[in-house]
Design an enzyme around this catalytic site. Structure first.
Site, PDB file in Angstrom:
ATOM      1  N   GLU A 545       0.856  -1.183   0.000  1.00 16.84           N
ATOM      2  CA  GLU A 545       0.000   0.000   0.000  1.00 16.84           C
ATOM      3  C   GLU A 545       0.889   1.228   0.000  1.00 16.84           C
ATOM      4  O   GLU A 545       1.695   1.416   0.911  1.00 16.84           O
ATOM      5  CB  GLU A 545      -0.899   0.016   1.244  1.00 16.84           C
ATOM      6  CG  GLU A 545      -1.946   1.104   1.241  1.00 16.84           C
ATOM      7  CD  GLU A 545      -3.230   0.692   0.519  1.00 16.84           C
ATOM      8  OE1 GLU A 545      -4.000   1.592   0.155  1.00 16.84           O
ATOM      9  OE2 GLU A 545      -3.440  -0.521   0.312  1.00 16.84           O
ATOM     10  N   GLY A 546       0.807   2.052  -1.022  1.00 19.96           N
ATOM     11  CA  GLY A 546       1.576   3.273  -1.093  1.00 19.96           C
ATOM     12  C   GLY A 546       0.810   4.444  -0.524  1.00 19.96           C
ATOM     13  O   GLY A 546      -0.316   4.301  -0.051  1.00 19.96           O
ATOM     14  N   GLY A 547       1.430   5.631  -0.589  1.00 13.64           N
ATOM     15  CA  GLY A 547       0.776   6.812  -0.045  1.00 13.64           C
ATOM     16  C   GLY A 547      -0.480   7.186  -0.793  1.00 13.64           C
ATOM     17  O   GLY A 547      -1.378   7.802  -0.242  1.00 13.64           O
ATOM     18  N   GLY A 549      -2.316   4.834  -2.828  1.00 16.66           N
ATOM     19  CA  GLY A 549      -3.143   3.693  -3.187  1.00 16.66           C
ATOM     20  C   GLY A 549      -2.367   2.393  -3.213  1.00 16.66           C
ATOM     21  O   GLY A 549      -1.147   2.369  -3.059  1.00 16.66           O
ATOM     22  N   ASP A 662       9.153  13.461  -1.841  1.00 12.87           N
ATOM     23  CA  ASP A 662       8.653  12.373  -0.979  1.00 12.87           C
ATOM     24  C   ASP A 662       9.618  11.193  -1.012  1.00 12.87           C
ATOM     25  O   ASP A 662       9.212  10.048  -1.184  1.00 12.87           O
ATOM     26  CB  ASP A 662       7.259  11.938  -1.423  1.00 12.87           C
ATOM     27  CG  ASP A 662       6.527  11.165  -0.319  1.00 12.87           C
ATOM     28  OD1 ASP A 662       6.956  11.259   0.849  1.00 12.87           O
ATOM     29  OD2 ASP A 662       5.550  10.465  -0.621  1.00 12.87           O
TER      30      ASP A 662
END
Length: 849
Positions: A545-547, A549, A662
């Site tokens: 799970e990324g930032g 989605g 990021d």
């Protein structure tokens, strides 16, 4: 002629000053005629130790305390090995202090003027001494050796190369020894120092900046013939065992092979001492954490290295977390937390978030007489059967144990240990959290308000509404039926318009020049093909799970394995960020940047198709206690160097100058050969060729990785990425996650923890244990140094990425980092996305075009 005389006078005066300096700087003796005043010092004949006035808080301007102490002359930062006036710190003007020989004793005096005396409290030890230039002076004895007065006028205090300050009855080496500092140690045991069995002890400092006697000490137990560590002079928690066997065990340490370190136990004269090669520096220290440490000075690295610490587990230190505090060695620092229903109580004068010495106190007081108390089970606990706090009932079942505690209002907690029932009627100390399915269950008495009773309330409420519910449902059915049809019509129309709008945006994306068919093997995939490739986004296909989605593994019709990033509908990343990520990755081609193979915009779905990375993201390996063992030193350096090359390409060599914004471990992907690739360009910014920085209303990124000027002021520059890289480098070296430090509990950030470790041991203690002996200590120290340069507060102090690449590949001298501001972070990998105004001027975010 006048000019000539003036020059001769100046030359004569200069020679006198030079000669006086040479005498004062080379002396090792304090005598009747040669006292020590102000910041003057004496130095041992071999230029090894220095004695004089020092302050443990040199950066503090107010309320600064001074001490007479001894330190290594050529060790930086200053390492104090002995303090004279531990319990009587000096304050005020340091120039009034005088260390001199008087009546056969070495005495520390404070000469206080009448003006200063009027502003000080207490005059019991002060008396008028003399009048000088109209000022009445008061004389105070702050500290003294306290020996019987000697009639000799030649009493001297001499500082030896062993670190021993000796008060002797005459200038000759054969003169009688009246007093020596080796017999009155502070927290440090130096080679040659003798521990008088049964009388001497080493006591820790109260804190790293307070030399006063602390809570922990190293003593000799004459009954067991062993060294023991003791808490608060009452509770021993570690023992060496028989001294002879313990001393022999030192021969087994690899770090000591080839050294001349040896211990001598003389039972006839009742002392123990140790010796080393005169060319090396060893010391044994009773640390403020309650651990007894053997340290050696590395000349090449200019730092102390801990060879041995006893006990080796922080949680084995008695009461390290205070009353009702739980210690968990596997927890991110600090390892302490309060039991549920309790809150930390700060020690007097302490604001250290790592300090749990004050223990924990109840949030809500008990009301046993009202029967409003309940017991909360806490599992997997190691229990300390301290006879001062826990009563042991040798018989009885678990039910019997519980009933006895319930009936006794003084019972704070209970536990059943096999056939024994433990009952705490006072505070519980030394609680430890163990791994799952280990230890015992600890039942803690709490007020009912601290324990959730939602289920009981839900049951009572459901009984009350059981009669009303059918009537309410019947009256609502007709109304609901009318609204359902209306809702379906409206929502269908909204979805249809949204789909048309998104498809229009998609066409704009394709036709607006951002993506062309001449791109780097770019292709458009329809949603149906992606659904087939991911088995309808099956859980089994989910990689993480990324930032913005989840990411799924898929297999295209041509057999190629890919990673598919599915933009979450709840994500703050919209079509703008989606466009941004697509265009940037297409135009950026580098072996250390992730490669985009395709995309899909269809209805509500926005998807990106990347090359598949078999080892997934760096955080999945780095922060897993088992998987991190795969990351030896060589692999970690490969990841560091690859990341710097990718970042250098973004900042300096690409067609577009890119600020990532990021950069973190979860955005570093690893292929099957552990080559790193920077990913997730949804929040990246494009800079002009000559543009230095920019401002934004919208702060996006992850807490713990954002630079101060970006998080607080919205200022973006290449140095923002440098800060994030510094945090990432600290994570790679330490194996600790930056976002594990919770702001509400006021815990230190990772940077604060690393900085303190670097100041104490040049960062040796923070190196990730799974690397074992695979790492190069010199390279690791250099990486930590570089990381601290990257996380400095001011952007101008941080190096450029090209300088970092050079630092990592060379062994040139590095600049000294400035202490960073210690910022706290939110719990977990929380994405930050909010809007604010800078100087009340509206700022807009640049989009890729």
């Amino acid at each position: 002629m006048q000019i000539c005389k003036k020059n001769v006078f100046l030359l004569y005066y200069g020679v006198l000053v030079f000669l006086s300096f040479q005498v004062s700087s080379s002396t090792d003796t304090i005598s009747t005629n040669q006292p020590l005043s102000g910041f003057e010092t004496i130095v041992s004949s071999g230029d090894i130790f220095e004695l004089g006035l020092f302050t443990p808080t040199p950066d503090t301007y107010d309320h600064r305390n001074y001490y007479i102490g001894m330190w290594y002359r050529h060790v930086s930062p200053q390492t104090i090995v002995w303090v004279a006036n531990r319990e009587s710190p000096l304050g005020g003007d340091a120039s009034t202090y005088l260390l001199k020989i008087l009546d056969g004793n070495l005495i520390l005096h404070d000469n206080i003027s009448a003006t200063r005396k009027s502003h000080t409290e207490g005059t019991s030890r002060r008396s008028p001494q003399k009048i000088s230039e109209g000022n009445l002076l008061f004389h105070e004895t702050v500290w003294s050796t306290g020996v019987n007065s000697s009639m000799s006028k030649d009493v001297q205090a001499v500082l030896f190369d062993s670190g021993n300050l000796v008060l002797r009855d005459g200038p000759n080496s054969s003169a009688a020894v009246l007093w020596q500092s080796f017999d009155h140690p502070s927290d440090t045991w130096l080679p040659g120092g003798k521990i008088r069995l049964g009388s001497q002890l080493f006591t820790s400092w109260e804190s790293l900046i307070d030399p006063s006697p602390g809570r922990y000490s190293l003593e000799f137990d004459p009954k067991l013939h062993s060294l023991v560590t003791v808490w608060n002079r009452s509770k021993s928690y570690w023992s060496s065992g028989p001294l002879y066997d313990w001393l022999q065990s030192f021969k087994g340490f690899p770090e000591l092979q080839g050294t001349k370190l040896s211990f001598t136990l003389n039972m006839d004269e009742s002392y123990i001492t140790f010796s080393v090669d005169p060319q090396s520096r060893y010391r044994l220290v009773m640390g403020v954490s309650g651990q007894f440490m053997l340290q050696v000075w590395h000349v090449d690295l200019q730092s102390w290295r801990v060879i041995l610490s006893q006990p080796d587990n922080r949680c084995d230190v008695y009461n390290s977390c205070g009353s009702f505090g739980i210690c968990n060695e596997n927890r991110e620092p600090p390892p302490c937390r309060c039991v549920p229903g309790f809150k930390r109580e700060f020690s007097q004068g302490s604001d250290d978030s790592n300090d749990y010495s004050g223990g924990c106190k109840r949030e809500t007081y008990l009301h046993c007489y009202k029967r409003n108390d309940e017991f909360l089970p806490i599992e997997n606990m190691k229990l300390a059967t301290d006879p001062t706090t826990a009563s042991v009932l040798t018989s009885g079942t678990f039910r019997t144990c519980a009933s006895r505690c319930v009936a006794d209002c003084s019972c704070q907690a209970y536990a059943n240990d096999g056939n024994k029932c433990l009952v705490w009627t006072k505070d519980a100390f030394n609680l430890q959290q163990l791994d799952a399915n280990k230890g015992h269950t600890f039942f803690l008495r709490l007020a009912s308000s601290n324990i959730s009773t939602a289920n009981n309330r839900k049951t009572e409420h459901s009984k009350g509404k059981s009669i009303v519910l059918p009537l309410v449902l019947a009256s609502l059915v007709a109304t609901a039926a009318c609204f359902v049809g209306l809702y379906c019509c409206i929502s269908s129309r909204i979805r249809r318009k949204k789909k048309q709008r998104d498809e229009k945006h998609s066409r704009e994306l394709l036709e607006g020049g951002l993506i062309d068919d001449a791109g780097e093997n770019m292709c458009y995939l329809n949603l149906h093909d992606i659904m087939v490739a991911t088995n309808s986004f099956s859980r089994k296909k989910k990689l993480g799970e990324g930032g913005f989605g989840p990411v799924y593994k898929g297999k295209l019709p041509n057999g190629m394995e890919v990673a598919i990033k599915r933009l979450s509908k709840k994500s703050s990343q919209g079509l703008t960020e989606f466009k941004n990520e697509v265009v940037l990755i297409i135009k950026l081609q580098h072996k250390n940047l992730v490669r985009l193979l395709g995309y899909c915009v269809e209805g509500d779905e926005k998807l990106l198709i990347y090359e598949y990375m078999s080892n997934k993201s760096l955080d999945g390996l780095l922060f897993d206690s088992l998987k991190s063992r795969e990351l030896d030193w060589e692999t970690r350096m490969k990841i560091v160097n690859g990341t710097t090359r990718g970042l250098q390409y973004l900042h300096e060599y690409s067609r577009l100058r890119i600020i990532h914004r990021d950069l973190k471990a979860s955005n570093i992907l690893l292929d099957d050969e552990m080559n790193p690739k920077i990913s997730d360009f949804g929040t990246a910014r494009i800079f002009g060729c000559k543009q230095i920085d920019d401002s934004t209303q919208r702060i996006v990124g992850t807490f713990g990785y954002m630079s101060p000027e970006y998080a607080l002021g919205g200022v973006i520059s290449e140095k923002s990425d440098i800060y994030s890289f510094g945090v990432l480098l600290l994570e790679i070296i330490s194996g600790k996650k930056a976002t594990r430090f919770v702001h509400n509990d006021q815990k230190h950030s990772l940077i604060a923890y690393e900085w303190e470790s670097w100041c104490e041991t040049k960062g040796v203690s923070i190196i990730d244990e799974p690397m074992c002996c695979s790492y190069s200590l010199e390279e690791a120290m250099r990486c930590i140094h570089i990381a601290l340069l990257c996380v400095q507060d001011h952007p101008k102090d941080r190096p450029m990425i090209s300088q970092i690449v050079y630092m990592l590949s060379n062994d040139n001298t590095l600049p000294i980092p400035k202490q960073p501001t210690f910022s706290n972070v939110l719990n977990g990998d929380q994405q930050l996305d909010y809007v604010f105004s800078i100087n009340e001027a509206t700022q807009t975010e640049l989009e890729a075009r």
